[in-house]
Design a protein around this motif. Structure first.
Motif, PDB file in Angstrom:
ATOM      1  N   ASP A 223       0.835  -1.208   0.000  1.00  0.00           N
ATOM      2  CA  ASP A 223       0.000   0.000   0.000  1.00  0.00           C
ATOM      3  C   ASP A 223       0.866   1.252   0.000  1.00  0.00           C
ATOM      4  O   ASP A 223       0.570   2.226  -0.697  1.00  0.00           O
ATOM      5  N   PHE A 224       1.935   1.244   0.791  1.00  0.00           N
ATOM      6  CA  PHE A 224       2.814   2.414   0.839  1.00  0.00           C
ATOM      7  C   PHE A 224       3.462   2.651  -0.518  1.00  0.00           C
ATOM      8  O   PHE A 224       3.588   3.795  -0.960  1.00  0.00           O
TER       9      PHE A 224
ATOM     10  N   GLU B 216       1.649  22.974  -2.789  1.00  0.00           N
ATOM     11  CA  GLU B 216       1.141  21.603  -2.814  1.00  0.00           C
ATOM     12  C   GLU B 216       2.259  20.625  -3.131  1.00  0.00           C
ATOM     13  O   GLU B 216       2.342  19.547  -2.537  1.00  0.00           O
ATOM     14  N   LEU B 217       3.132  21.003  -4.036  1.00  0.00           N
ATOM     15  CA  LEU B 217       4.261  20.147  -4.387  1.00  0.00           C
ATOM     16  C   LEU B 217       5.164  19.913  -3.170  1.00  0.00           C
ATOM     17  O   LEU B 217       5.631  18.801  -2.949  1.00  0.00           O
ATOM     18  N   ALA B 218       5.358  20.935  -2.367  1.00  0.00           N
ATOM     19  CA  ALA B 218       6.167  20.784  -1.153  1.00  0.00           C
ATOM     20  C   ALA B 218       5.499  19.801  -0.186  1.00  0.00           C
ATOM     21  O   ALA B 218       6.165  18.956   0.414  1.00  0.00           O
ATOM     22  N   ARG B 219       4.175  19.898  -0.042  1.00  0.00           N
ATOM     23  CA  ARG B 219       3.452  18.966   0.837  1.00  0.00           C
ATOM     24  C   ARG B 219       3.517  17.544   0.286  1.00  0.00           C
ATOM     25  O   ARG B 219       3.683  16.581   1.036  1.00  0.00           O
ATOM     26  N   ILE B 220       3.384  17.411  -1.030  1.00  0.00           N
ATOM     27  CA  ILE B 220       3.467  16.091  -1.673  1.00  0.00           C
ATOM     28  C   ILE B 220       4.845  15.488  -1.438  1.00  0.00           C
ATOM     29  O   ILE B 220       4.971  14.312  -1.087  1.00  0.00           O
TER      30      ILE B 220
ATOM     31  N   ARG C  17       7.939  10.835   3.899  1.00  0.00           N
ATOM     32  CA  ARG C  17       7.492  10.134   5.108  1.00  0.00           C
ATOM     33  C   ARG C  17       7.012   8.728   4.790  1.00  0.00           C
ATOM     34  O   ARG C  17       7.282   7.791   5.529  1.00  0.00           O
ATOM     35  N   LEU C  18       6.299   8.558   3.696  1.00  0.00           N
ATOM     36  CA  LEU C  18       5.844   7.226   3.305  1.00  0.00           C
ATOM     37  C   LEU C  18       7.025   6.325   2.963  1.00  0.00           C
ATOM     38  O   LEU C  18       6.982   5.132   3.204  1.00  0.00           O
ATOM     39  N   GLY C  19       8.073   6.906   2.425  1.00  0.00           N
ATOM     40  CA  GLY C  19       9.253   6.145   2.052  1.00  0.00           C
ATOM     41  C   GLY C  19       9.957   5.525   3.236  1.00  0.00           C
ATOM     42  O   GLY C  19      10.612   4.487   3.093  1.00  0.00           O
ATOM     43  N   THR C  20       9.805   6.129   4.412  1.00  0.00           N
ATOM     44  CA  THR C  20      10.470   5.564   5.578  1.00  0.00           C
ATOM     45  C   THR C  20       9.841   4.256   6.010  1.00  0.00           C
ATOM     46  O   THR C  20      10.434   3.493   6.744  1.00  0.00           O
ATOM     47  N   TYR C  21       8.620   3.979   5.542  1.00  0.00           N
ATOM     48  CA  TYR C  21       7.931   2.736   5.894  1.00  0.00           C
ATOM     49  C   TYR C  21       8.177   1.611   4.905  1.00  0.00           C
ATOM     50  O   TYR C  21       7.830   0.489   5.163  1.00  0.00           O
ATOM     51  N   VAL C  22       8.760   1.916   3.763  1.00  0.00           N
ATOM     52  CA  VAL C  22       8.975   0.913   2.734  1.00  0.00           C
ATOM     53  C   VAL C  22      10.423   0.450   2.821  1.00  0.00           C
ATOM     54  O   VAL C  22      11.336   1.231   2.623  1.00  0.00           O
ATOM     55  N   SER C  23      10.606  -0.794   3.114  1.00  0.00           N
ATOM     56  CA  SER C  23      11.972  -1.305   3.204  1.00  0.00           C
ATOM     57  C   SER C  23      12.558  -1.488   1.816  1.00  0.00           C
ATOM     58  O   SER C  23      11.853  -1.842   0.870  1.00  0.00           O
TER      59      SER C  23
END
Length: 60
Positions: free
Chosen positions: A22-23, A42-46, A52-58
């Motif tokens: 999902d991540f 918006e690009l900065a928020r994206i 942050r999502l990348g830290t959950y993907v090994s």
């Protein structure tokens, strides 16, 4: 007179809301959206969310 306190069961263990797949899917969707937006705020928020999502993907 005795006062009994009700016994409460321990809360059940929390389950993951998202899987690793999902991540990855969310990051891919954010990448696609980032390519099509011209709003710098918006690009900065994206970009921050993508990171942050990348830290959950090994392995990324």
């Amino acid at each position: 007179m005795t006062t009994e306190t009700p016994q409460t069961a321990e809360p059940s263990r929390a389950r993951a809301l998202f899987s690793t797949a999902d991540f990855r899917l969310l990051r891919d969707a954010l990448t696609s959206h980032a390519r099509n937006t011209e709003d710098r705020e918006e690009l900065a928020r994206i970009n921050a969310l993508h990171h942050r999502l990348g830290t959950y993907v090994s392995g990324d």
